[in-house]
Motif scaffolding. Structure first.
Motif, short mmCIF file in Angstrom:
data_model
loop_
_atom_site.label_atom_id
_atom_site.label_comp_id
_atom_site.label_asym_id
_atom_site.label_seq_id
_atom_site.Cartn_x
_atom_site.Cartn_y
_atom_site.Cartn_z
N ILE A 51 25.46 41.90 -5.71
CA ILE A 51 26.30 42.41 -4.64
C ILE A 51 25.48 42.47 -3.36
O ILE A 51 24.33 42.91 -3.37
N ILE A 52 26.05 41.97 -2.28
CA ILE A 52 25.42 42.08 -0.98
C ILE A 52 25.79 43.45 -0.42
O ILE A 52 26.99 43.79 -0.34
N TRP A 53 24.75 44.26 -0.07
CA TRP A 53 25.04 45.65 0.27
C TRP A 53 26.00 45.77 1.44
O TRP A 53 26.92 46.58 1.42
N SER A 54 25.77 44.95 2.46
CA SER A 54 26.65 44.99 3.62
C SER A 54 27.85 44.10 3.38
O SER A 54 27.70 42.90 3.17
N GLY A 55 29.01 44.65 3.33
CA GLY A 55 30.21 43.87 3.10
C GLY A 55 30.68 43.87 1.66
O GLY A 55 31.86 43.74 1.39
N GLY A 56 29.75 43.99 0.73
CA GLY A 56 30.13 44.13 -0.67
C GLY A 56 30.53 42.87 -1.39
O GLY A 56 31.15 42.94 -2.46
N SER A 57 30.19 41.70 -0.85
CA SER A 57 30.56 40.48 -1.57
C SER A 57 29.78 40.38 -2.88
O SER A 57 28.63 40.81 -2.95
#
Length: 118
Positions: A51-57
């Motif tokens: 998971i990419i912390w910023s944005g949550g993808s």
């Protein structure tokens, strides 16, 4: 330095569910990606979910797609792995990972054992 502590592993029957947690010692901001990897006995460590912390993808290994869900609690710097419809082949030590996307500094937790009985 980021310290990661996993919890939530255990023994479960096939078809059951577990939720793993990974708590970071510092606030993880937008430049981090968090992931779960696993290593079964006699096998190499493999990617499970990210998971990419910023944005949550998010992204998943094909073997867990549709069964596992990775998520994060931004305020607590905790990343979760909800595991449903568990199979015996999911048995492994599960490791939490955090990577700074620019410096590429990487951090690992100590791992938590997940055992799925048939």
């Amino acid at each position: 330095q980021v310290r990661l502590v996993e919890s939530g592993g255990g023994l479960v029957q096939a078809g059951g569910s577990l939720r793993l947690s990974c708590e970071a010692s510092v606030r993880l901001f937008g430049n981090y990606a968090a992931a779960w990897y696993r290593q079964a006995p006699g096998k190499e460590r493999e990617f499970v979910a990210r998971i990419i912390w910023s944005g949550g993808s998010t992204s998943y290994a094909d073997s867990v797609k549709g069964r596992f869900t990775i998520s994060r609690d931004n305020g607590e710097s905790t990343v979760y792995l909800q595991m449903n419809s568990l199979k015996p082949e999911d048995t492994a030590i599960y490791y939490c990972n955090a990577v700074h996307m620019y410096s590429r500094a990487a951090y690992w937790g100590q791992g938590t054992q997940v055992t799925v009985s048939s």
